[in-house]
Motif scaffolding. Sequence first.
Motif, PDB file in Angstrom:
ATOM      1  N   GLN A 149       0.850  -1.195   0.000  1.00  0.00           N
ATOM      2  CA  GLN A 149       0.000   0.000   0.000  1.00  0.00           C
ATOM      3  C   GLN A 149       0.882   1.239   0.000  1.00  0.00           C
ATOM      4  O   GLN A 149       1.392   1.647   1.035  1.00  0.00           O
ATOM      5  CB  GLN A 149      -0.906  -0.010   1.233  1.00  0.00           C
ATOM      6  CG  GLN A 149      -1.767  -1.261   1.314  1.00  0.00           C
ATOM      7  CD  GLN A 149      -2.647  -1.298   2.550  1.00  0.00           C
ATOM      8  OE1 GLN A 149      -2.506  -0.482   3.455  1.00  0.00           O
ATOM      9  NE2 GLN A 149      -3.564  -2.246   2.575  1.00  0.00           N
ATOM     10  N   HIS A 163      -6.227   2.239   4.237  1.00  0.00           N
ATOM     11  CA  HIS A 163      -7.375   1.327   4.224  1.00  0.00           C
ATOM     12  C   HIS A 163      -8.235   1.624   5.459  1.00  0.00           C
ATOM     13  O   HIS A 163      -7.852   2.451   6.301  1.00  0.00           O
ATOM     14  CB  HIS A 163      -6.937  -0.153   4.181  1.00  0.00           C
ATOM     15  CG  HIS A 163      -5.902  -0.540   5.202  1.00  0.00           C
ATOM     16  ND1 HIS A 163      -5.356  -1.795   5.276  1.00  0.00           N
ATOM     17  CD2 HIS A 163      -5.312   0.159   6.213  1.00  0.00           C
ATOM     18  CE1 HIS A 163      -4.485  -1.858   6.255  1.00  0.00           C
ATOM     19  NE2 HIS A 163      -4.444  -0.692   6.840  1.00  0.00           N
ATOM     20  N   SER A 165      -8.974  -0.631   7.644  1.00  0.00           N
ATOM     21  CA  SER A 165      -8.666  -1.616   8.696  1.00  0.00           C
ATOM     22  C   SER A 165      -8.280  -1.000  10.048  1.00  0.00           C
ATOM     23  O   SER A 165      -8.526  -1.620  11.087  1.00  0.00           O
ATOM     24  CB  SER A 165      -7.582  -2.580   8.215  1.00  0.00           C
ATOM     25  OG  SER A 165      -8.012  -3.246   7.049  1.00  0.00           O
ATOM     26  N   GLN A 168     -10.893  -1.229  12.660  1.00  0.00           N
ATOM     27  CA  GLN A 168     -10.991  -2.512  13.405  1.00  0.00           C
ATOM     28  C   GLN A 168     -10.311  -2.381  14.757  1.00  0.00           C
ATOM     29  O   GLN A 168     -10.855  -2.746  15.793  1.00  0.00           O
ATOM     30  CB  GLN A 168     -10.217  -3.623  12.687  1.00  0.00           C
ATOM     31  CG  GLN A 168     -10.754  -4.134  11.402  1.00  0.00           C
ATOM     32  CD  GLN A 168      -9.908  -5.348  10.954  1.00  0.00           C
ATOM     33  OE1 GLN A 168      -9.258  -6.002  11.767  1.00  0.00           O
ATOM     34  NE2 GLN A 168      -9.950  -5.656   9.667  1.00  0.00           N
ATOM     35  N   ARG A 191      -4.087   6.348  -1.386  1.00  0.00           N
ATOM     36  CA  ARG A 191      -2.867   5.614  -1.788  1.00  0.00           C
ATOM     37  C   ARG A 191      -2.137   6.387  -2.855  1.00  0.00           C
ATOM     38  O   ARG A 191      -2.765   7.059  -3.692  1.00  0.00           O
ATOM     39  CB  ARG A 191      -3.238   4.234  -2.333  1.00  0.00           C
ATOM     40  CG  ARG A 191      -3.875   3.419  -1.244  1.00  0.00           C
ATOM     41  CD  ARG A 191      -3.665   1.953  -1.408  1.00  0.00           C
ATOM     42  NE  ARG A 191      -4.534   1.277  -0.442  1.00  0.00           N
ATOM     43  CZ  ARG A 191      -4.909   0.021  -0.529  1.00  0.00           C
ATOM     44  NH1 ARG A 191      -4.517  -0.713  -1.540  1.00  0.00           N
ATOM     45  NH2 ARG A 191      -5.687  -0.507   0.395  1.00  0.00           N
ATOM     46  N   GLU A 207     -15.061  -1.603   5.565  1.00  0.00           N
ATOM     47  CA  GLU A 207     -14.421  -2.669   6.312  1.00  0.00           C
ATOM     48  C   GLU A 207     -15.502  -3.424   7.077  1.00  0.00           C
ATOM     49  O   GLU A 207     -16.492  -2.824   7.504  1.00  0.00           O
ATOM     50  CB  GLU A 207     -13.463  -2.022   7.327  1.00  0.00           C
ATOM     51  CG  GLU A 207     -12.558  -2.977   8.045  1.00  0.00           C
ATOM     52  CD  GLU A 207     -11.305  -3.262   7.210  1.00  0.00           C
ATOM     53  OE1 GLU A 207     -11.116  -2.612   6.172  1.00  0.00           O
ATOM     54  OE2 GLU A 207     -10.540  -4.148   7.627  1.00  0.00           O
ATOM     55  N   PHE A 245      -2.724 -11.204   3.359  1.00  0.00           N
ATOM     56  CA  PHE A 245      -2.726  -9.924   4.061  1.00  0.00           C
ATOM     57  C   PHE A 245      -2.044 -10.161   5.397  1.00  0.00           C
ATOM     58  O   PHE A 245      -2.266 -11.214   6.016  1.00  0.00           O
ATOM     59  CB  PHE A 245      -4.153  -9.396   4.302  1.00  0.00           C
ATOM     60  CG  PHE A 245      -4.922  -9.156   3.035  1.00  0.00           C
ATOM     61  CD1 PHE A 245      -4.717  -8.001   2.283  1.00  0.00           C
ATOM     62  CD2 PHE A 245      -5.851 -10.084   2.580  1.00  0.00           C
ATOM     63  CE1 PHE A 245      -5.414  -7.787   1.106  1.00  0.00           C
ATOM     64  CE2 PHE A 245      -6.560  -9.879   1.402  1.00  0.00           C
ATOM     65  CZ  PHE A 245      -6.341  -8.725   0.661  1.00  0.00           C
ATOM     66  N   PHE A 247      -2.622  -9.029   8.198  1.00  0.00           N
ATOM     67  CA  PHE A 247      -3.515  -9.002   9.361  1.00  0.00           C
ATOM     68  C   PHE A 247      -4.560 -10.099   9.349  1.00  0.00           C
ATOM     69  O   PHE A 247      -5.403 -10.172  10.234  1.00  0.00           O
ATOM     70  CB  PHE A 247      -4.193  -7.625   9.478  1.00  0.00           C
ATOM     71  CG  PHE A 247      -4.412  -6.948   8.156  1.00  0.00           C
ATOM     72  CD1 PHE A 247      -3.424  -6.121   7.624  1.00  0.00           C
ATOM     73  CD2 PHE A 247      -5.583  -7.141   7.441  1.00  0.00           C
ATOM     74  CE1 PHE A 247      -3.606  -5.493   6.390  1.00  0.00           C
ATOM     75  CE2 PHE A 247      -5.778  -6.501   6.214  1.00  0.00           C
ATOM     76  CZ  PHE A 247      -4.774  -5.688   5.687  1.00  0.00           C
ATOM     77  N   THR A 248      -4.537 -10.968   8.326  1.00  0.00           N
ATOM     78  CA  THR A 248      -5.468 -12.111   8.329  1.00  0.00           C
ATOM     79  C   THR A 248      -4.712 -13.392   7.992  1.00  0.00           C
ATOM     80  O   THR A 248      -3.742 -13.379   7.238  1.00  0.00           O
ATOM     81  CB  THR A 248      -6.607 -11.916   7.295  1.00  0.00           C
ATOM     82  OG1 THR A 248      -6.050 -11.479   6.060  1.00  0.00           O
ATOM     83  CG2 THR A 248      -7.633 -10.916   7.778  1.00  0.00           C
ATOM     84  N   GLY A 279     -10.951  -7.954  -0.235  1.00  0.00           N
ATOM     85  CA  GLY A 279      -9.978  -8.787   0.438  1.00  0.00           C
ATOM     86  C   GLY A 279     -10.538  -9.180   1.796  1.00  0.00           C
ATOM     87  O   GLY A 279     -11.310  -8.437   2.397  1.00  0.00           O
ATOM     88  N   GLY A 281     -10.328 -12.381   5.310  1.00  0.00           N
ATOM     89  CA  GLY A 281      -9.629 -13.478   5.957  1.00  0.00           C
ATOM     90  C   GLY A 281     -10.016 -13.595   7.420  1.00  0.00           C
ATOM     91  O   GLY A 281     -10.863 -12.850   7.916  1.00  0.00           O
ATOM     92  N   ALA A 302     -12.572 -10.757   8.908  1.00  0.00           N
ATOM     93  CA  ALA A 302     -12.585  -9.355   8.487  1.00  0.00           C
ATOM     94  C   ALA A 302     -12.602  -9.312   6.974  1.00  0.00           C
ATOM     95  O   ALA A 302     -12.190 -10.258   6.306  1.00  0.00           O
ATOM     96  CB  ALA A 302     -11.360  -8.627   9.017  1.00  0.00           C
ATOM     97  N   PHE A 303     -13.130  -8.227   6.453  1.00  0.00           N
ATOM     98  CA  PHE A 303     -13.086  -8.028   4.995  1.00  0.00           C
ATOM     99  C   PHE A 303     -13.037  -6.532   4.728  1.00  0.00           C
ATOM    100  O   PHE A 303     -13.410  -5.722   5.569  1.00  0.00           O
ATOM    101  CB  PHE A 303     -14.304  -8.659   4.306  1.00  0.00           C
ATOM    102  CG  PHE A 303     -15.631  -8.176   4.840  1.00  0.00           C
ATOM    103  CD1 PHE A 303     -16.224  -7.025   4.355  1.00  0.00           C
ATOM    104  CD2 PHE A 303     -16.287  -8.897   5.846  1.00  0.00           C
ATOM    105  CE1 PHE A 303     -17.452  -6.598   4.854  1.00  0.00           C
ATOM    106  CE2 PHE A 303     -17.515  -8.469   6.343  1.00  0.00           C
ATOM    107  CZ  PHE A 303     -18.102  -7.314   5.850  1.00  0.00           C
ATOM    108  N   GLY A 304     -12.493  -6.210   3.570  1.00  0.00           N
ATOM    109  CA  GLY A 304     -12.454  -4.802   3.178  1.00  0.00           C
ATOM    110  C   GLY A 304     -12.774  -4.704   1.700  1.00  0.00           C
ATOM    111  O   GLY A 304     -12.132  -5.351   0.878  1.00  0.00           O
TER     112      GLY A 304
HETATM  113  N1  PHE Z   1      -7.336  -3.743   4.197  1.00  0.00           N
HETATM  114  C1  PHE Z   1      -7.201  -4.571   3.027  1.00  0.00           C
HETATM  115  C2  PHE Z   1      -6.887  -3.698   1.831  1.00  0.00           C
HETATM  116  O1  PHE Z   1      -7.164  -2.547   1.857  1.00  0.00           O
HETATM  117  C3  PHE Z   1      -8.466  -5.356   2.774  1.00  0.00           C
HETATM  118  C4  PHE Z   1      -8.737  -6.328   3.874  1.00  0.00           C
HETATM  119  C5  PHE Z   1      -9.489  -5.975   4.941  1.00  0.00           C
HETATM  120  C6  PHE Z   1      -8.208  -7.628   3.798  1.00  0.00           C
HETATM  121  C7  PHE Z   1      -9.766  -6.888   5.949  1.00  0.00           C
HETATM  122  C8  PHE Z   1      -8.444  -8.538   4.781  1.00  0.00           C
HETATM  123  C9  PHE Z   1      -9.224  -8.172   5.855  1.00  0.00           C
HETATM  124  O2  PHE Z   1      -6.391  -4.153   0.849  1.00  0.00           O
END
Ligand code: PHE
Length: 337
Positions: A149, A163, A165, A168, A191, A207, A245, A247-248, A279, A281, A302-304
């Motif tokens: 990133q 992001h 995240s 979270q 970014r 998120e 990722f 964090f996952t 994304g 995990g 989590a997902f984003g």
């Molecule tokens: N934060 C990640 C991104 O911006 C996306 C993501 C969020 C992946 C949460 C996994 C869990 O690419």
Amino acid sequence: LKLEALKELEGVNDSKSLNDLRVKYLGKKGPLTEILRGMGKLSNEERPVIGQVANEVRAAIGNGIQMKQDEISQRELENRLKEETIDITLPGRKPSQGAIHPLNKVIQDIEDIFVGMGYTVEEGPEVEQDYYNFEALNLPKDHPARDMQDTFYITEELLMRTHTSPVQIRTMEAKKGEVPVKIICPGRVYRRDDDDATHSHVFTQIEGLVIDKNVRMSDLKGTLLQFVQEMYGKDTQIRLRPSFFPFTEPSAEVDVTCASCKGDGCRICKQTGWIEILGSGMVHPRVLEMAGYDPNEYSGFAFGMGVERIAMLKYGIDDIRHFFTNDLRFLNQFVRI
Ligand code: PHE
């Protein structure tokens, strides 16, 4: 005198002649006034008789004039109304109407879907601390995965969040180890990218984070399937591809069947029929631990997702820059959605 006055009255058709007539017969210089004025000269026997007759004549002429007056006013009113009528069949001029920006509309739709599944909506700052954006997400300083990133740094410790995240982490800290955590966090992220049809240095993410006992990968998959089917229709499918990722663990990228091309391929999905929308995990144990949750007791997913992507797919928009350039020819297409 009475007959003469009433006859003349019949020919009168407007307020002015009516008034002239009133002056002529009932006015100070009129014949009736003259008669009444001459009453003193009459004998005692004549006076009541003549008086009565004169009064009767005056009343009759007065009534006649009044009736005529009513008739004329009524007619004049009707004429005026007729002249001043408004043609209500003419189409009106339409006031130009604003609309919710398509991105905000899609954010609201996504929020509605997740709120329906029991999530709450959280927000966090766009200018973020390095700690929340990276370190607490298992991305220590100088870790090569930070290159995933490209970041706008403000100082060594402050940056534009890359992001959503970090929200979270902020939420978990605020919850102080309590479960369940079930949140979505919409917001702008930044970014260092060159802008083109599919990249923008500022874009929007949502998120999602769930933490509880026994949260499994299948819960993630089921949740996301439910989400895309509410968003794009019951036939929509998803597929999970292994990914990485920090964090996952494990991590997956999620593709959705392309709603725009209906199977025969299109520009949006580059002829593949699938398009990546997020994304995700299972929250990394180190992340749980750093935020005060015991990874032996709790787990989470989590997902984003990129909101522009979701919107482009939903409305067949082929250039991400449309969301930010505020061209009314683009925005006006969303007035009624
Ligand atoms: N934060 C990640 C991104 O911006 C996306 C993501 C969020 C992946 C949460 C996994 C869990 O690419």
